[in-house]
Design a protein around this motif. Structure first.
Motif, PDB file in Angstrom:
ATOM      1  N   PHE A 179       0.832  -1.207   0.000  1.00 50.78           N
ATOM      2  CA  PHE A 179       0.000   0.000   0.000  1.00 50.78           C
ATOM      3  C   PHE A 179       0.865   1.256   0.000  1.00 50.78           C
ATOM      4  CE2 PHE A 179      -3.165   2.883   2.249  1.00 50.78           C
ATOM      5  CZ  PHE A 179      -3.827   3.177   1.074  1.00 50.78           C
ATOM      6  N   LEU A 180       2.004   1.201   0.691  1.00 52.70           N
ATOM      7  CA  LEU A 180       2.936   2.322   0.689  1.00 52.70           C
ATOM      8  C   LEU A 180       3.407   2.642  -0.721  1.00 52.70           C
ATOM      9  CD1 LEU A 180       4.462   4.236   2.673  1.00 52.70           C
ATOM     10  CD2 LEU A 180       6.279   2.512   2.753  1.00 52.70           C
ATOM     11  N   ASP A 181       3.481   1.623  -1.560  1.00 48.14           N
ATOM     12  CA  ASP A 181       4.004   1.775  -2.914  1.00 48.14           C
ATOM     13  C   ASP A 181       2.942   2.161  -3.944  1.00 48.14           C
ATOM     14  OD1 ASP A 181       6.694   1.650  -3.057  1.00 48.14           O
ATOM     15  OD2 ASP A 181       6.837  -0.462  -3.559  1.00 48.14           O
ATOM     16  N   THR A 182       1.687   2.283  -3.539  1.00 41.37           N
ATOM     17  CA  THR A 182       0.647   2.557  -4.529  1.00 41.37           C
ATOM     18  C   THR A 182       0.731   3.964  -5.100  1.00 41.37           C
ATOM     19  OG1 THR A 182      -0.903   3.134  -2.754  1.00 41.37           O
ATOM     20  CG2 THR A 182      -0.983   0.870  -3.608  1.00 41.37           C
ATOM     21  N   HIS A 183       1.376   4.884  -4.363  1.00 42.25           N
ATOM     22  CA  HIS A 183       1.520   6.247  -4.876  1.00 42.25           C
ATOM     23  C   HIS A 183       2.780   6.864  -4.271  1.00 42.25           C
ATOM     24  CE1 HIS A 183       0.735  10.491  -5.787  1.00 42.25           C
ATOM     25  NE2 HIS A 183      -0.118  10.055  -6.684  1.00 42.25           N
ATOM     26  N   PRO A 184       3.558   7.629  -5.055  1.00 41.40           N
ATOM     27  CA  PRO A 184       4.810   8.181  -4.540  1.00 41.40           C
ATOM     28  C   PRO A 184       4.633   9.187  -3.412  1.00 41.40           C
ATOM     29  CG  PRO A 184       4.340   9.032  -6.748  1.00 41.40           C
ATOM     30  CD  PRO A 184       3.385   7.905  -6.503  1.00 41.40           C
ATOM     31  N   ARG A 185       3.435   9.739  -3.246  1.00 39.13           N
ATOM     32  CA  ARG A 185       3.229  10.729  -2.181  1.00 39.13           C
ATOM     33  C   ARG A 185       2.648  10.128  -0.917  1.00 39.13           C
ATOM     34  NH1 ARG A 185       6.865  13.943  -2.856  1.00 39.13           N
ATOM     35  NH2 ARG A 185       5.925  15.303  -1.288  1.00 39.13           N
ATOM     36  N   ALA A 203      -0.295   6.247  14.582  1.00 37.96           N
ATOM     37  CA  ALA A 203       0.506   5.902  15.755  1.00 37.96           C
ATOM     38  C   ALA A 203       1.678   5.040  15.308  1.00 37.96           C
ATOM     39  CB  ALA A 203      -0.354   5.167  16.784  1.00 37.96           C
ATOM     40  N   PHE A 204       2.871   5.344  15.821  1.00 39.73           N
ATOM     41  CA  PHE A 204       4.074   4.696  15.326  1.00 39.73           C
ATOM     42  C   PHE A 204       4.443   3.436  16.094  1.00 39.73           C
ATOM     43  CE2 PHE A 204       6.395   8.267  12.800  1.00 39.73           C
ATOM     44  CZ  PHE A 204       5.283   8.399  11.998  1.00 39.73           C
ATOM     45  N   PHE A 205       3.473   2.767  16.732  1.00 35.71           N
ATOM     46  CA  PHE A 205       3.753   1.457  17.328  1.00 35.71           C
ATOM     47  C   PHE A 205       4.114   0.441  16.254  1.00 35.71           C
ATOM     48  CE2 PHE A 205      -0.722   1.502  16.297  1.00 35.71           C
ATOM     49  CZ  PHE A 205      -0.924   0.261  15.717  1.00 35.71           C
ATOM     50  N   CYS A 206       3.615   0.665  15.047  1.00 37.53           N
ATOM     51  CA  CYS A 206       3.949  -0.139  13.868  1.00 37.53           C
ATOM     52  C   CYS A 206       3.617   0.717  12.660  1.00 37.53           C
ATOM     53  CB  CYS A 206       3.161  -1.448  13.853  1.00 37.53           C
ATOM     54  SG  CYS A 206       3.404  -2.454  12.368  1.00 37.53           S
ATOM     55  N   VAL A 207       4.644   1.155  11.944  1.00 35.82           N
ATOM     56  CA  VAL A 207       4.418   2.036  10.803  1.00 35.82           C
ATOM     57  C   VAL A 207       5.506   1.797   9.764  1.00 35.82           C
ATOM     58  CG1 VAL A 207       5.753   3.948  11.788  1.00 35.82           C
ATOM     59  CG2 VAL A 207       3.937   4.432  10.117  1.00 35.82           C
ATOM     60  N   ALA A 208       5.112   1.835   8.505  1.00 38.99           N
ATOM     61  CA  ALA A 208       6.046   1.662   7.397  1.00 38.99           C
ATOM     62  C   ALA A 208       6.248   3.001   6.705  1.00 38.99           C
ATOM     63  CB  ALA A 208       5.505   0.638   6.404  1.00 38.99           C
ATOM     64  N   LEU A 209       7.513   3.332   6.440  1.00 37.81           N
ATOM     65  CA  LEU A 209       7.855   4.573   5.758  1.00 37.81           C
ATOM     66  C   LEU A 209       8.887   4.288   4.675  1.00 37.81           C
ATOM     67  CD1 LEU A 209       8.031   5.275   9.172  1.00 37.81           C
ATOM     68  CD2 LEU A 209       7.584   7.509   8.149  1.00 37.81           C
ATOM     69  N   LYS A 210       8.933   5.157   3.677  1.00 37.10           N
ATOM     70  CA  LYS A 210       9.969   5.065   2.661  1.00 37.10           C
ATOM     71  C   LYS A 210      11.241   5.744   3.195  1.00 37.10           C
ATOM     72  CE  LYS A 210       6.338   5.324  -0.811  1.00 37.10           C
ATOM     73  NZ  LYS A 210       5.525   6.203  -1.655  1.00 37.10           N
ATOM     74  N   ARG A 211      12.376   5.105   2.993  1.00 37.22           N
ATOM     75  CA  ARG A 211      13.609   5.680   3.527  1.00 37.22           C
ATOM     76  C   ARG A 211      13.871   7.069   2.941  1.00 37.22           C
ATOM     77  NH1 ARG A 211      17.893   4.533   6.464  1.00 37.22           N
ATOM     78  NH2 ARG A 211      17.154   2.414   6.875  1.00 37.22           N
ATOM     79  N   ARG A 212      13.511   7.256   1.685  1.00 35.65           N
ATOM     80  CA  ARG A 212      13.772   8.565   1.079  1.00 35.65           C
ATOM     81  C   ARG A 212      12.997   9.674   1.778  1.00 35.65           C
ATOM     82  NH1 ARG A 212       9.556  10.096  -2.114  1.00 35.65           N
ATOM     83  NH2 ARG A 212       8.195   8.468  -3.017  1.00 35.65           N
ATOM     84  N   VAL A 213      11.915   9.310   2.476  1.00 36.52           N
ATOM     85  CA  VAL A 213      11.159  10.313   3.226  1.00 36.52           C
ATOM     86  C   VAL A 213      12.024  10.914   4.333  1.00 36.52           C
ATOM     87  CG1 VAL A 213       9.272  10.576   4.891  1.00 36.52           C
ATOM     88  CG2 VAL A 213       8.845   9.461   2.707  1.00 36.52           C
ATOM     89  N   PHE A 214      12.807  10.056   5.000  1.00 34.35           N
ATOM     90  CA  PHE A 214      13.670  10.572   6.061  1.00 34.35           C
ATOM     91  C   PHE A 214      14.726  11.516   5.498  1.00 34.35           C
ATOM     92  CE2 PHE A 214      12.219   6.482   7.911  1.00 34.35           C
ATOM     93  CZ  PHE A 214      11.595   6.990   9.038  1.00 34.35           C
ATOM     94  N   ASN A 215      15.194  11.235   4.282  1.00 33.62           N
ATOM     95  CA  ASN A 215      16.170  12.118   3.656  1.00 33.62           C
ATOM     96  C   ASN A 215      15.577  13.491   3.368  1.00 33.62           C
ATOM     97  OD1 ASN A 215      17.995   9.960   3.628  1.00 33.62           O
ATOM     98  ND2 ASN A 215      17.331   9.292   1.590  1.00 33.62           N
ATOM     99  N   GLU A 216      14.272  13.520   3.098  1.00 31.87           N
ATOM    100  CA  GLU A 216      13.605  14.785   2.779  1.00 31.87           C
ATOM    101  C   GLU A 216      13.071  15.493   4.009  1.00 31.87           C
ATOM    102  OE1 GLU A 216       9.759  16.368   0.175  1.00 31.87           O
ATOM    103  OE2 GLU A 216      10.571  14.365  -0.182  1.00 31.87           O
ATOM    104  N   ARG A 239       2.867  15.825   6.273  1.00 31.93           N
ATOM    105  CA  ARG A 239       1.831  16.549   5.548  1.00 31.93           C
ATOM    106  C   ARG A 239       2.357  17.886   5.024  1.00 31.93           C
ATOM    107  NH1 ARG A 239      -2.790  13.968   5.841  1.00 31.93           N
ATOM    108  NH2 ARG A 239      -3.325  12.665   7.635  1.00 31.93           N
ATOM    109  N   LYS A 240       3.130  18.580   5.843  1.00 33.83           N
ATOM    110  CA  LYS A 240       3.684  19.861   5.409  1.00 33.83           C
ATOM    111  C   LYS A 240       4.627  19.689   4.227  1.00 33.83           C
ATOM    112  CE  LYS A 240       3.265  22.237   9.855  1.00 33.83           C
ATOM    113  NZ  LYS A 240       3.984  22.872  10.988  1.00 33.83           N
ATOM    114  N   ALA A 241       5.252  18.505   4.126  1.00 30.39           N
ATOM    115  CA  ALA A 241       6.155  18.223   3.010  1.00 30.39           C
ATOM    116  C   ALA A 241       5.406  17.703   1.785  1.00 30.39           C
ATOM    117  CB  ALA A 241       7.213  17.211   3.444  1.00 30.39           C
ATOM    118  N   GLY A 242       4.074  17.612   1.864  1.00 27.70           N
ATOM    119  CA  GLY A 242       3.281  17.204   0.716  1.00 27.70           C
ATOM    120  C   GLY A 242       2.941  15.738   0.656  1.00 27.70           C
TER     121      GLY A 242
END
Length: 264
Positions: free
Chosen positions: A107-113, A172-185, A207-210
């Motif tokens: 689901f994380l991969d369904t859209h780049p944003r 809630a970040f008890f279990c959350v998936a993020l793209k690594r490139r998000v941390f870079n941005e 959200r502020k980053a789009g």
């Protein structure tokens, strides 16, 4: 300790302090039910129980770091050790079910944003609780006749295979998936939040980053919630930390608060 980045798809970051039985249940589930290659970065915050020897018990696809002091929910430390394209942040008091990792990443991969995706869970105090999501957002979620984690997961996978919804609130970040490139941005999490609020803050920064946030409807986990906090902090201290966290949120994101200081 420095670590050579491990190959795979996802880096799973788990800070722990004691509570070995919960950590063991989580690790056993990750090894048994994950459907994508992963590497675990387990950050031990100076535990005094069996956690001190956990790297003698689990040696496959895992890097264990033993901190000399309790650094709290130090996920930034684990994030910095990995290099895989997806990062999963987890509390140790979570139990996962079949396909959990592939579902979140899909689901994380369904859209780049889409910047972050969380699962449905068992905790009635959390808006991501499957019963609350059914009542408020997705009435198509069937009523369960079982409490079994894996049976609930199978039912949700049957009805909502690799699908989810975008959400207006926070995850809630008890279990959350993020793209690594998000941390870079967007940057790493704000470690000035001690007793909670860092996930709320990060969702607002996303959200502020789009970016938008997603809830995976075919991913179900059990979350026992605040097991470490109850051990480390008394109730008075937990209330004080929550108050401080809310004050910092108001300072960083005043646009999300009304004139009387409540959240809008």
């Amino acid at each position: 300790m420095q670590s050579v980045p491990k190959t795979g798809v996802a880096d799973i970051v788990i800070p722990v302090y004691n509570q070995f039985a919960y950590t063991r249940a989580l690790l056993e589930g990750i090894y048994r039910f994950s459907d994508l290659p992963f590497h675990i970065y387990l950050v031990d915050n100076a535990s005094t129980d069996e956690t001190t020897d956990i790297d003698k018990v689990y040696t496959r696809d895992i890097t264990v770091v033993h901190n000399a002091e309790n650094r709290g929910w130090c996920v930034n430390q684990g994030i910095g050790m990995g290099s895989n394209p997806y990062v999963i942040l987890m509390n140790n008091d979570v139990e996962v079910s079949v396909g959990w990792l592939g579902n979140l990443v899909a689901f994380l991969d369904t859209h780049p944003r889409i910047g972050a995706v969380g699962p449905l869970n068992s905790n009635s105090n959390d808006w991501q609780c499957v019963d609350r999501v059914r009542d408020k957002l997705v009435p198509q979620i069937p009523q369960f006749l079982t409490e079994d984690l894996h049976e609930r997961s199978r039912i949700l996978s049957y009805h909502f295979r690799r699908t989810g919804i975008l959400v207006d609130g926070m995850l809630a970040f008890f279990c959350v998936a993020l793209k690594r490139r998000v941390f870079n941005e967007v940057g790493l999490l704000d470690e000035d939040f001690v007793g909670g609020g860092d996930d709320d803050d990060y969702c607002r920064r996303l959200r502020k980053a789009g970016y938008v946030l997603g809830l995976s409807l075919d991913t179900y986990v059990v979350h026992h919630s605040s097991t470490t906090h109850r051990t480390v902090f008394g109730e008075d201290r937990r209330r004080e930390l929550r108050r401080r966290g809310l004050a910092r949120l108001r300072e960083k994101h005043p646009e999300y608060f009304t004139a009387d200081g409540s959240r809008s």
